[in-house]
Write an enzyme that holds these catalytic residues in place. Structure first.
Site, PDB file in Angstrom:
ATOM      1  N   GLY A  71       0.925  -1.043   0.163  1.00 16.12           N
ATOM      2  CA  GLY A  71      -0.217   0.260   0.129  1.00 16.12           C
ATOM      3  C   GLY A  71       0.538   1.504   0.224  1.00 16.12           C
ATOM      4  O   GLY A  71       1.735   0.880  -0.121  1.00 16.12           O
ATOM      5  N   GLY A  74       2.952   0.969   3.629  1.00 21.08           N
ATOM      6  CA  GLY A  74       3.900  -0.337   3.210  1.00 21.08           C
ATOM      7  C   GLY A  74       3.598  -0.649   2.803  1.00 21.08           C
ATOM      8  O   GLY A  74       2.505  -1.335   1.906  1.00 21.08           O
ATOM      9  N   VAL A  76       2.477  -5.449   3.367  1.00 17.49           N
ATOM     10  CA  VAL A  76       1.778  -6.169   4.592  1.00 17.49           C
ATOM     11  C   VAL A  76       2.721  -7.885   4.066  1.00 17.49           C
ATOM     12  O   VAL A  76       2.927  -8.630   2.574  1.00 17.49           O
ATOM     13  CB  VAL A  76       0.773  -6.783   4.528  1.00 17.49           C
ATOM     14  CG1 VAL A  76       0.046  -7.582   5.138  1.00 17.49           C
ATOM     15  CG2 VAL A  76      -0.020  -5.160   4.296  1.00 17.49           C
ATOM     16  N   LYS A  91       3.152  -6.104   9.417  1.00 16.32           N
ATOM     17  CA  LYS A  91       2.976  -4.325   7.820  1.00 16.32           C
ATOM     18  C   LYS A  91       4.291  -3.998   8.401  1.00 16.32           C
ATOM     19  O   LYS A  91       4.319  -2.802   9.483  1.00 16.32           O
ATOM     20  CB  LYS A  91       1.913  -3.717   8.223  1.00 16.32           C
ATOM     21  CG  LYS A  91       0.896  -2.537   7.597  1.00 16.32           C
ATOM     22  CD  LYS A  91      -0.060  -2.010   7.420  1.00 16.32           C
ATOM     23  CE  LYS A  91      -0.292  -1.235   6.178  1.00 16.32           C
ATOM     24  NZ  LYS A  91      -1.702   0.157   6.361  1.00 16.32           N
ATOM     25  N   ASP A 194     -11.400   4.468   7.626  1.00 17.89           N
ATOM     26  CA  ASP A 194     -10.606   4.243   6.201  1.00 17.89           C
ATOM     27  C   ASP A 194     -10.995   3.174   5.791  1.00 17.89           C
ATOM     28  O   ASP A 194     -10.321   1.904   5.118  1.00 17.89           O
ATOM     29  CB  ASP A 194      -9.228   4.107   6.648  1.00 17.89           C
ATOM     30  CG  ASP A 194      -8.367   4.631   5.169  1.00 17.89           C
ATOM     31  OD1 ASP A 194      -9.434   5.134   3.988  1.00 17.89           O
ATOM     32  OD2 ASP A 194      -7.243   3.691   4.270  1.00 17.89           O
TER      33      ASP A 194
END
Length: 560
Positions: A71, A74, A76, A91, A194
Site C-alpha cells: 500500500g 508499506g 504486508v 505490516k 478508512d
C-alpha cells in the site's frame, strides 16, 4: 530527548541543516548523536527498501514467508515470530516523519481494538520498530486451515480482489457483517476512518469478512499528514471530510461502508474522480443490481450525514431485511411494496394454498349446490315444525290454564271435605252422650220398678210412658242406624271426591257433576243430622217427663 524524537525534529528541516541541528539536540552526547545520524541515514534513502525476497527473510524477531500486499504506507507480509508457533500478518511501514508518535498511537488503538466484541475485526497485537530496520504493525492473519495440507493455511484476499465473482446478495451479506463489526467498534469508542475494499479481508473457505487497520489509518494521518489534509482514502471519503476537512466519525464510517458496497456492486469506487481533482456524485449502479439494494446504497451515500442510516447497525439491519425479503426503510413507506414482499417471502406457502384451492374448488362448488338444496328443504321443514311447535305451545298454555282452574276447584272441594270430616269426628261424642242417657234411663226404670207398688194409680200412665220410651228407643235405634249409614255414606263420598279430584285434570265435566252430587248428599246429611238432633232432644224431653211422672207416681214410704 530520545533518538526518535530528535530524528522527527530533524526531518522537519532541510537536509542541509541536519549537521547543525543534530549536535544541538544531542547536547554533546556522542553515542546519541551517532544513533541519530544512523537513523537519519535510513530515512535519507527515498526508496526505503523493504524486504522483497527471496523468502524466507529474517528481520529482527520475525521470519517473513512471503509478501501478501502493498500500500501507500508499506507492505504486508506473512510472517512468523520466533517466540510463537504460528503465523501473523506483519505490516512494515515506509519511513517518514512522525513515526514514533504514530507507533505509540497505534499501540493505544490496538489495546482498544482488542476489546471490540466482533469476530469480523483483525486484531492488532503490537506496533514498534525493528532494531536497525523499519517500523512495523503486527496483526492477526486472515486465513483458513488448508485441509489438503495439514499444518498449512490458506490466506484470505481483499474484497477488491474478490469483487468480480460476487453477486448482489453475497455482497450485501458481506457488507452486513462488516457493518456489524464497525458498529461494535463504535460502541467501544473506536472510529475506523478508512473503510474500503482494500482494508477488508475475505477468508477463502468460510467466506468471513475481517476488517483490518482499525485506528491505523487515522493514527497515521494524524501523525504524519498536514493538519489541512483529510484523513482516509479520498475515493471513499464522506463529503463532509472531503470538503470541510472534518475528522472521521461514525457517520463517515457509514458512508465508507456504503462506498464499499458500491464498489462490490459496480467495480469502481464511488468518487474515483477525486484523485484527478473532480468531485462528481457517484454514478448510478448497474441495472442488474436489485432496486431495493440500490436504494440502500443511495441512502448510505447521502451527502448529508442526517440523511444516512443512524448507525452502522441500522445499515446492517437494512441489508438483512433486503436479503430476508423484509420491508426496508423505503419499503415501509409503500403498502403495495410491503404486500409484494410478503408474497415473495411466503411464495411457497401461497403456491401450496393455490394448488389446494384449485383442487378443492370444484368439490366446493358441487358441495355448495347440494347443500344449498338441502338447506332449502331443511328451511321448509323447519318452518313447518315451527308452526307445529307454536300450535303445541298454544295447546300447552290452554291446558295449563285448565289445570290451574281444576286444581283451584279441587282445592276448594278438599277444604269442604275437611269440614265434613271434622263434623263426622263429632259423632263419637254424640254416641257417648246417648250412652249416658241410656244409663240414666236404666236407672230411672229401676227407680220406677221400686216405686211401682206405690204408683198403682199411675200404672196406666207408666205403661203409656213405657210405650213412649220404647218408641223413643226405636227412634234412637233408627237414628243410630241412620248415623252409621251416614258415616259410611260420608266415607264413600270422601273417597269418591278424592278420586274425582285426582281425575279432575283430565275429566273436568265429570268432576263438576260428581262435586254437585257430593254437595247435594252433604246437604241431605246435614238435614238428617239436624232431624236426628231434634229427635234426640224430643226423646230426652220424654225421658225426663217419664222420670218426673215416675217420681210423682212413686208411693210414699210406708205405704202398701
Amino acid at each position: 530527548m530520545g533518538a526518535d524524537l530528535i530524528v522527527e525534529v530533524a526531518l522537519r528541516h532541510d537536509r542541509s541543516e541536519w549537521s547543525r541541528i543534530v549536535p544541538e539536540l544531542c547536547g554533546g552526547d556522542a553515542e546519541l548523536e551517532a544513533l541519530v545520524r544512523a537513523l537519519l541515514a535510513h530515512y535519507d534513502r527515498p526508496d526505503s527498501p523493504l524486504p522483497e525476497g527471496p523468502y524466507p527473510v529474517t528481520l529482527g524477531p520475525f521470519t517473513l514467508d512471503r509478501e501478501l500486499g502493498a500500500g501507500a504506507h508499506g507492505k504486508v507480509y506473512l510472517a512468523r515470530r520466533a517466540s510463537l508457533d504460528g503465523f501473523v500478518a506483519l505490516k512494515l511501514l515506509r519511513p517518514g516523519p512522525g513515526m514514533s508518535e504514530f507507533v505509540e498511537q497505534v499501540r493505544r488503538e490496538a489495546g482498544r481494538a482488542r476489546r471490540i466484541p466482533s469476530a469480523h475485526v483483525v486484531p492488532v497485537f503490537d506496533a514498534g520498530r525493528i532494531e536497525g530496520g523499519p517500523f512495523y504493525v503486527e496483526m492477526a492473519v486472515c486465513a483458513d486451515p488448508d485441509e489438503e495440507s495439514p499444518g498449512s493455511i490458506r490466506i484470505g484476499r481483499s474484497l477488491r480482489e474478490a469483487q468480480p465473482g460476487l453477486d448482489p446478495g453475497e455482497a450485501a451479506r458481506l457488507v452486513e457483517d462488516l457493518a456489524r463489526a464497525v458498529h461494535a467498534a463504535h460502541r467501544t469508542g473506536i472510529v475506523h476512518g478508512d473503510v474500503k475494499p482494500e482494508n477488508v479481508l475475505l477468508t477463502p473457505e468460510t467466506h468471513r469478512v475481517m476488517l483490518a487497520d482499525f485506528g491505523i489509518a487515522t493514527s497515521l494521518a494524524v501523525s504524519v499528514a498536514p493538519e489541512s489534509a483529510p484523513i482516509g482514502t479520498v475515493a471513499y471519503m464522506a463529503p463532509e471530510q472531503w470538503r470541510d476537512r472534518r475528522a472521521p466519525s461514525p457517520s463517515s464510517d457509514v458512508y465508507t461502508l456504503g462506498g464499499t458496497l458500491y464498489f462490490l456492486l459496480s467495480g469502481v469506487a464511488p468518487h474515483a474522480g477525486r484523485e484527478v481533482g473532480a468531485d462528481a456524485p457517484p454514478r448510478p449502479l448497474p441495472a442488474s443490481v436489485p432496486p431495493r439494494l440500490r436504494e440502500i446504497v443511495q441512502r448510505a451515500l447521502a451527502p448529508r450525514p442526517e440523511d444516512r442510516p443512524a448507525s452502522a447497525a441500522a445499515l446492517a439491519d437494512e441489508l438483512r431485511r433486503f436479503r430476508a425479503l423484509e420491508p426496508t426503510w423505503h419499503d415501509r413507506r409503500s403498502v403495495s411494496r410491503r404486500v409484494l414482499l410478503f408474497a415473495r417471502r411466503h411464495a411457497r406457502e401461497l403456491a401450496a394454498v393455490a394448488v389446494v384451492l384449485a383442487l378443492l374448488l370444484p368439490l366446493f362448488v358441487a358441495g355448495y349446490r347440494f347443500f344449498a338444496g338441502r338447506v332449502g328443504e331443511l328451511a321448509a321443514g323447519e318452518a313447518r315444525l315451527h308452526g307445529r311447535i307454536q300450535t303445541l305451545d298454544r295447546s300447552r298454555a290452554d291446558l295449563e290454564r285448565d289445570v290451574a282452574r281444576l286444581e283451584g276447584a279441587a282445592e276448594s272441594k278438599q277444604k269442604e271435605l275437611a269440614r265434613t270430616e271434622s263434623r263426622l269426628q263429632q259423632l263419637p261424642r254424640l254416641e257417648q252422650a246417648l250412652g249416658a242417657a241410656k244409663e240414666e234411663a236404666a236407672r230411672s226404670e229401676a227407680a220406677l220398678a221400686q216405686r211401682d207398688a206405690e204408683a198403682r194409680e199411675a200404672a196406666l200412665r207408666v205403661a203409656a210412658l213405657e210405650a213412649q220410651v220404647a218408641a223413643v228407643r226405636e227412634a234412637l235405634a233408627d237414628a243410630q242406624s241412620r248415623e252409621r249409614a251416614a258415616r259410611e255414606d260420608g266415607a264413600t263420598r270422601e273417597a269418591v271426591a278424592r278420586q274425582d279430584a285426582g281425575r279432575a285434570l283430565g275429566e273436568r265435566d265429570e268432576a263438576r257433576r260428581r262435586l254437585s252430587d257430593a254437595e247435594a248428599r252433604l246437604r241431605t246429611l246435614e238435614r238428617e243430622l239436624r232431624e236426628r238432633d231434634a229427635a234426640l232432644a224430643v226423646a230426652r224431653a220424654a225421658e225426663r217427663e217419664a222420670l218426673r211422672r215416675a217420681a210423682a207416681l212413686a208411693p210414699a214410704p210406708g205405704t202398701k
